[in-house]
Design a protein around this motif. Structure first.
Motif: not given
Length: 346
Positions: A190-210
């Motif tokens: 289930x674990x993704x590389x940073x630049x695959x994971x990052x935009x998906x989390x940005x879209x999914x969660x309305x919070x600041x993402x580091x």
């Protein structure tokens, strides 16, 4: 200026908390340069924690205090015996008695006792690995105005954390050094590389993402910003800074002409964590099921590690590091912080 509740920071950069590799000195140097320094607290006893917190508070700058929030496992005598048996040839090689092997806890989870110790200091940021502690432990942090962060390694974890009211998410890509923050599943597929994971989390969660994992230079910082990160978290690149407290053996391994490779292993703690490959990982297999549940594995390894290190060998030492070692340089942490953050304006 970068702002995340309740922090006005000059630079959008968090220094990753790295247990065993730093004390407050690294966090202070990063904070002085305008970033957010972090202190790993899961392995600190009461006196050491108070001392380090006093150092951080005296500097008058924001800082991040990081904890693990795992549930301690029930000791398993059969599993522990199998672990010791697997290590027995190494004990014999080093002329040690395997009876010295113990099941040491190693890392303390965040609990009411720890909360009571840190409450007088009111740390401005408290971050967690492996999910979150119970709400009863979070409420006092919220009450003193603390910012609560936690690591997400999947979109599902990000949504779970967001639903529980964190102030920000750390999107931890597979490249990151140290422990995987995964907590809803132990399935590494289930674990993704940073630049695959990052935009998906940005879209999914309305919070600041580091963004965290594999970011080691200004170009990586710029890429994270382009994909929606509000800041970056960097760890491995700081390991060769003079303020870091890694062992001479760890430092030498990172400074080798061709350091690496790194690999995920559960041998050293019982949970997947990324580090430089060494003898134990090669010979037992990095994900061997023999290692006891987190965090019980280190006890039996401690005598082996001490004896090997005394002989100048890192055979049994965790050499935590991320996949991208290109940013590791022996430069002051403040200088590195400013160089990394320069990528934000690109």
């Amino acid at each position: 200026m970068f702002s995340m509740k309740p922090l006005p920071l000059e630079l959008p950069l968090i220094q990753a908390p790295m247990a065993g590799a730093q004390d407050a000195g690294l966090a202070l140097a990063v904070g002085e340069a305008g970033g957010l320094g972090s202190l790993p607290a899961a392995q600190l006893g009461p006196e050491a924690l108070a001392t380090e917190l006093a150092r951080l508070r005296a500097a008058g700058r924001p800082y991040n205090l990081n904890f693990f929030c795992h549930k301690p496992p029930t000791p398993d005598a059969v599993r522990q015996a199998a672990w010791v048996e697997a290590l027995k040839p190494y004990y014999e090689e080093l002329y040690l008695d395997a009876a010295q092997a113990e099941a040491g806890p190693g890392r303390q989870p965040f609990d009411a006792e720890v909360l009571a110790r840190i409450a007088p200091f009111r740390p401005p940021v408290v971050s967690f690995h492996f999910g979150l502690p119970d709400e009863a432990l979070l409420a006092p942090i919220r009450a003193w105005g603390g910012c609560i962060l936690s690591s997400a390694t999947t979109v599902e974890e990000a949504r779970w954390l967001a639903a529980r009211g964190v102030d920000g998410l750390i999107a931890q890509g597979l490249e990151a050094g140290g422990h995987r923050g995964m907590f809803l599943s132990d399935d590494l597929s289930t674990q993704l590389g940073s630049f695959a994971l990052l935009p998906q989390i940005v879209r999914a969660a309305p919070l600041p993402v580091v963004a965290a994992g594999g970011i080691a230079d200004a170009a990586g910082v710029a890429a994270a910003r382009a994909l929606g990160a509000c800041a970056v978290q960097v760890g491995t690149a700081y390991l060769l800074c003079p303020e870091a407290r890694i062992s001479p053996l760890h430092r030498a391994a990172l400074q080798a002409p061709e350091p690496g490779p790194t690999q995920l292993t559960r041998l050293f703690t019982g949970r997947p964590a990324r580090g430089l490959v060494n003898r134990l990982m090669r010979e037992l297999g990095p994900m061997s099921p023999l290692a006891p549940a987190f965090p019980l594995a280190p006890g039996a390894l401690a005598p082996l590690r001490a004896a090997a290190e005394a002989r100048g060998r890192s055979d049994f030492s965790p050499l935590w590091a991320g996949q991208n070692l290109s940013g590791c340089r022996a430069v002051p942490a403040g200088q590195l912080t400013r160089e990394l953050a320069a990528g934000w304006g690109r």
